[in-house]
Structures are given as C-alpha cells and as structure tokens.
Scaffold this motif. Sequence first.
Motif, mmCIF file in Angstrom:
data_model
loop_
_atom_site.group_PDB
_atom_site.id
_atom_site.type_symbol
_atom_site.label_atom_id
_atom_site.label_comp_id
_atom_site.label_asym_id
_atom_site.label_seq_id
_atom_site.Cartn_x
_atom_site.Cartn_y
_atom_site.Cartn_z
ATOM 1 N N PRO A 1 0.821 -1.218 0.000
ATOM 2 C CA PRO A 1 0.000 0.000 0.000
ATOM 3 C C PRO A 1 0.855 1.268 0.000
ATOM 4 C CG PRO A 1 0.112 -0.915 2.203
ATOM 5 C CD PRO A 1 0.819 -1.889 1.312
ATOM 6 N N GLN A 2 0.175 2.362 -0.282
ATOM 7 C CA GLN A 2 0.809 3.681 -0.249
ATOM 8 C C GLN A 2 0.226 4.460 0.922
ATOM 9 O OE1 GLN A 2 0.107 5.991 -3.793
ATOM 10 N NE2 GLN A 2 0.788 7.913 -2.841
ATOM 11 N N ASP A 3 1.101 5.034 1.776
ATOM 12 C CA ASP A 3 0.634 5.841 2.905
ATOM 13 C C ASP A 3 0.220 7.222 2.406
ATOM 14 O OD1 ASP A 3 0.871 4.034 5.009
ATOM 15 O OD2 ASP A 3 3.016 4.391 5.226
ATOM 16 N N LEU A 4 -0.997 7.628 2.773
ATOM 17 C CA LEU A 4 -1.503 8.938 2.364
ATOM 18 C C LEU A 4 -1.344 9.955 3.493
ATOM 19 C CD1 LEU A 4 -4.766 7.757 0.556
ATOM 20 C CD2 LEU A 4 -2.538 8.280 -0.474
ATOM 21 N N ILE A 5 -1.915 9.649 4.649
ATOM 22 C CA ILE A 5 -1.863 10.540 5.830
ATOM 23 C C ILE A 5 -1.621 9.685 7.061
ATOM 24 C CG2 ILE A 5 -3.185 12.142 7.266
ATOM 25 C CD1 ILE A 5 -4.697 13.035 4.798
ATOM 26 N N GLN A 6 -0.817 10.204 8.026
ATOM 27 C CA GLN A 6 -0.606 9.537 9.304
ATOM 28 C C GLN A 6 -0.899 10.534 10.416
ATOM 29 O OE1 GLN A 6 2.664 6.494 9.420
ATOM 30 N NE2 GLN A 6 3.502 7.713 7.745
ATOM 31 N N GLY B 1 -2.447 5.518 16.794
ATOM 32 C CA GLY B 1 -2.042 6.206 15.578
ATOM 33 C C GLY B 1 -2.888 5.722 14.416
ATOM 34 N N TYR B 2 -3.206 6.632 13.505
ATOM 35 C CA TYR B 2 -4.039 6.284 12.349
ATOM 36 C C TYR B 2 -3.203 6.429 11.077
ATOM 37 C CZ TYR B 2 -7.804 6.919 15.726
ATOM 38 O OH TYR B 2 -8.603 6.824 16.834
ATOM 39 N N LYS C 1 4.985 11.056 17.834
ATOM 40 C CA LYS C 1 3.861 11.765 17.217
ATOM 41 C C LYS C 1 3.933 11.676 15.702
ATOM 42 C CE LYS C 1 3.154 15.043 20.993
ATOM 43 N NZ LYS C 1 3.033 16.472 21.388
ATOM 44 N N PHE C 2 2.784 11.367 15.109
ATOM 45 C CA PHE C 2 2.662 11.390 13.657
ATOM 46 C C PHE C 2 2.494 12.838 13.190
ATOM 47 C CE2 PHE C 2 1.256 6.868 14.153
ATOM 48 C CZ PHE C 2 2.222 6.314 13.325
ATOM 49 N N PRO C 3 2.678 13.099 11.891
ATOM 50 C CA PRO C 3 2.607 14.493 11.406
ATOM 51 C C PRO C 3 1.290 15.189 11.714
ATOM 52 C CG PRO C 3 3.573 13.063 9.724
ATOM 53 C CD PRO C 3 3.110 12.168 10.829
ATOM 54 N N GLU C 4 0.176 14.457 11.658
ATOM 55 C CA GLU C 4 -1.134 15.081 11.879
ATOM 56 C C GLU C 4 -1.623 14.806 13.303
ATOM 57 O OE1 GLU C 4 -3.265 16.614 9.494
ATOM 58 O OE2 GLU C 4 -1.855 16.496 7.814
ATOM 59 N N GLU C 5 -2.480 15.684 13.784
ATOM 60 C CA GLU C 5 -3.099 15.485 15.102
ATOM 61 C C GLU C 5 -4.201 14.428 15.006
ATOM 62 O OE1 GLU C 5 -2.460 16.893 18.097
ATOM 63 O OE2 GLU C 5 -0.685 17.886 17.259
ATOM 64 N N ASN C 6 -4.564 13.870 16.157
ATOM 65 C CA ASN C 6 -5.676 12.909 16.207
ATOM 66 C C ASN C 6 -6.946 13.603 15.699
ATOM 67 O OD1 ASN C 6 -7.879 11.249 17.030
ATOM 68 N ND2 ASN C 6 -6.645 10.369 18.663
#
Length: 545
Positions: A190-195, A358-359, A338-343
């Motif tokens: 797969p390709q990661d879009l957002i984390q 984490g999503y 921490k991932f780049p985006e907030e929960n």
Amino acid sequence: MTARFEPPVVQDNPTGWGPNTIPSQYKDMPYQPFSKADRIGKVADWTGNTYSDRRHMNKYASQFQGGQQYSYYHEEDESSFQLVDTSRTTKPMYGRGRGRGNFRGRWNSIKPMQNSQLQTLTKAQKIKERNRMMQVQKWQKQNAGRVNYQRQVPIKSREASVTVKPDWIVIEEMDFPRLSKLALPTVQEPQDLIQAGALEYYDKTYEKVNVKTEKPLQRIDRIFHTVTTTDDPIIRKLVKSEPEANVFVTDSILSTLMCATRSVYSWDIVVDKVGNKIFFDKRENTEFDLLTVSETSTEPPQDEGNSLNSPRNLALEATFINHNFSQQVLKMGEEKYKFPEENPFHDADEEGEVCSVGYRYRKWSLGNDLVLVSRCEVDAAQQGTNNDLQFLNIKALNEWDSRYSGGIDWRQKLDQQKGAVLANELKSNNSKLGKWTVQAILAGVDYIKFGYVTRYNVKDSNRHVILGMQQFKPTDFAQQINLSMDNAWGIVRCILDIIMKQKDGKYLIVKDPNKNMLRLYDIPDNTFDSEDSEESSDEDADLGA
C-alpha cells in the motif's frame, strides 16, 4: 474333404423376442441372476455372524436381489427338541471362605439372577455379565455427584444482528465454501496517504511477567474512538483529494469482510454507493466493535440474560480487558512518538485523556479500476535492537472459565505449554484472532503482541490478572493460523465487483446467524436513518460530489 457347417437351431417366437423354450441341457436346473461386479464373501458361514454388523449387511449382496434358489429347507419337525443347559452353577468368588450371609461391599446391591435366566447362560457368559455389572457399579461410585462436562449441549438458534424487513431485496447470496476458494494475488504494497495521532512506547518489563509473577490488570480511564467511515473528517478530505480512490473503509470493517468465512455470529455492514464511489459503514449503537469470546468453539457460551457467562457479557468483559491492557503495558506519562497530523477525533474541549493510538490512511490498488482507501490503527511503538522505530498492535486473550472453554487451565499450563494454550485459543477464537492479524498486516506494524489475561476469581468478571506475554510478526502468525491474504483480498474484490454492478443506493451485507453464508440486500435509502437524517443526507451528497 471340406468341413461341414451345421447351422444352429433358431427358435421362432412370433409373440415376443428371444427364445420361448428352455434348452434341454438346462432343464430342471435352478437359475439365480448374478453380476460380475458382485463381491464374493465366505464360501460357507456356519455361525451366521458374518453380517452381524449392520454397516456390512449389504456388502456381499447381489445387485439383482437374488432369490432363494439355493436356500436350504429342513423338512423335519424340530418343535419337539429342547435345549437344556447341563453346566454346573458356580457360586460367586466373593461368597466363599468367610461364611458371611451378607457381603458388605460393592456387590451387595447386585440382585441375584433368576434361575430361569441362568439356565440360558453359559459359564463364560455368566462371568462376563458379572464383570460388567461390577464395572458399572464402579463407574457409578466414581461419578457420584460429579457433573459431566463432556456432554454435548445442543446449540441454540442464534438471532440475526439486524431484523430483516419484508421490503428488503436479496441481491446475492455468497456461501463460505465458494468464498474460501477466491484469491487475488496481485495486490501490491500500500501507499501511505496521511498519518495522524500519537503513540506511547511499550514497557518491556511486561515481557518478564509469568504465572508466578502475575500482575493485576488496572482500570485505566481513557477515551477510545470507534468512528465509522463516513464520519471520519480525514476520509472526507481524501474523497476530494484522491480522485482515483473509489472505495473507503476502516480496518475493523475491512477485517470483518476479509475473515467472513471464519465468523459464526451474525454481523452486518452498511454499504453506500454514490456515483462510482463505495463507502462501507457500521450502524450506530450496535455491538460491531465488541470482541467475541469462544465464538468458534465446539460448545460456545449459551447462557442468557444477566448471566456472568452470557455471550454479550463475555464480549463486554473482553472489550474492557483489551482497552485497559493495551494502555497498561505502555510507558504512560512519558515521551510519545507523534505522527505528522493530530488525532482527528480528539476535541480540545473534550474531558479525559485519549488513548495511545495512531491512524495510518493507506491506499491499495485492487485492479479492475478499484482503488481502496482504509484507515488503519496502530497501538504503540518500541525501540528495536538497533534503536530503529517499530510499530506494535497490542491485544489481550482472556480466560473466563477453563471448564467450558477447552479444559486448559492457564495458571497450570501457560509457563510450560504456551503453544497448547495458544492452539486452544485459536480453536475457540479463530475469527477474533484472524481479524487481529489482518488488522496488523493492513496497518503495516512490525509485531503483534498478545497478553494472557485471566479472572482473579472464576466467578468474578471485574478483577483480572496478567499471566504472560507473547509476540509474533503478523505475516508469520498469519501462516501459523492458516490465514491467506490472497483469499482475504479475493473476498473483498468479489463483494466490490457485485456492488459496482448495482445502481446508486444503500445496501446491507448480513452474515446469516445460523448458516455459513453472506447475503447482500438492497434496502431503502432512509433505512437506519437517525434524527440527523437530513444532515447525513447532505453529507452523503458532499461525499459523492
């Protein structure tokens, strides 16, 4: 001298076909039809016991159901003969030597047999009967007051997760044998879009926990979000930013579809087809996110009502254990990854602490112009041997009552025979373990960690202790439990191909509660709509735009 040819006698049969008289050499001879395929048994059986077993009654029978041409008939009258047993009656061994009239032992309850019955038994038969009676009484004494846990309890008819309405139309029925043969081996990485989100680190001191150094399970008050697909703000964003993506789902829904052939209990998934896009959702206020217990056991729990071990209460207990366990084994209050985006689901005004999660929003190409986007969850992180970052999924296997769930007591077996405990769990919770493994593979985690949690007291479902840990690589564990991702993707592709052929609207996939079958229903668009139906319809329009 030339050879003479004598033509055979040809009989004329004006009224039929074939000869109408018997040749002289076969006259007065009995005839019994036979087939070359008939089996030949014993030439002569003087005992009459050859076919005492009913399974072999017809083993040597003729396919023509042969008659009685060769049967023996005895014409003399045998009614005047009488069978007399002249053998001596021997006194039982326990009556000799002491001269007691009443023997005080386990045989004093045996009633003496009538003389008329004794006359029909030989000496060997009498001894055999006496030994049988002694053994029966021995078993009765040993099992006195003991409950027989091995008895087969009839499995009750289960109820469907949703009430099927008369106006719902069945589009397709998919039976498990056919689904289990599907395969889609061409799915690439797969390709990661957002984390998004933040992960706490795993506390490695829990690796040393065993039966002798058990740790109590703590109650940790944290918020767990179980947001469905169309309520996810990041998926709404991806619908517009990823125009080639046309299937949207969460890992819990996707794993349920992929492991459908392992499931026993009923479940349902709502499908919305808007234009060329498909959204998989779960219904509101359902038990979709509860973890089943002993679902695939030969004798699943069948208690009802408020019983401690009813299926619903066991599912609530297992979900409670998993939530607390997955947070307890982390280094709470310390530095997070921490991932780049907030929960996306955490509201600043919301009271309480959000769990470590984490999503990862990932994209797969399934061929046939199908591009799937799924939200996948990661539970924790840890430092590897080379200080490299590793992602983890942490799950808890829980023991509720070993007498009813395989007969393996974890406190006795876990330290020495962890493989036997896991094999028993795989037998009883095949569906749950399959879903966990699929979710770990979809999320791309490095390890899946299992904790073994049992009740502090078998009659108390509120207090639990941790007895041990075990970790696997998801792909290796999938091979151990005979889980094929090719088959899992094949099932998803099959369902998507069927839905893509339908008109725009709302559909429902339902697992039959008592059969190994999935049904796809065409349902009215306003089905399951809540008070916010107008708002949801506007949102659907935005998604399709």
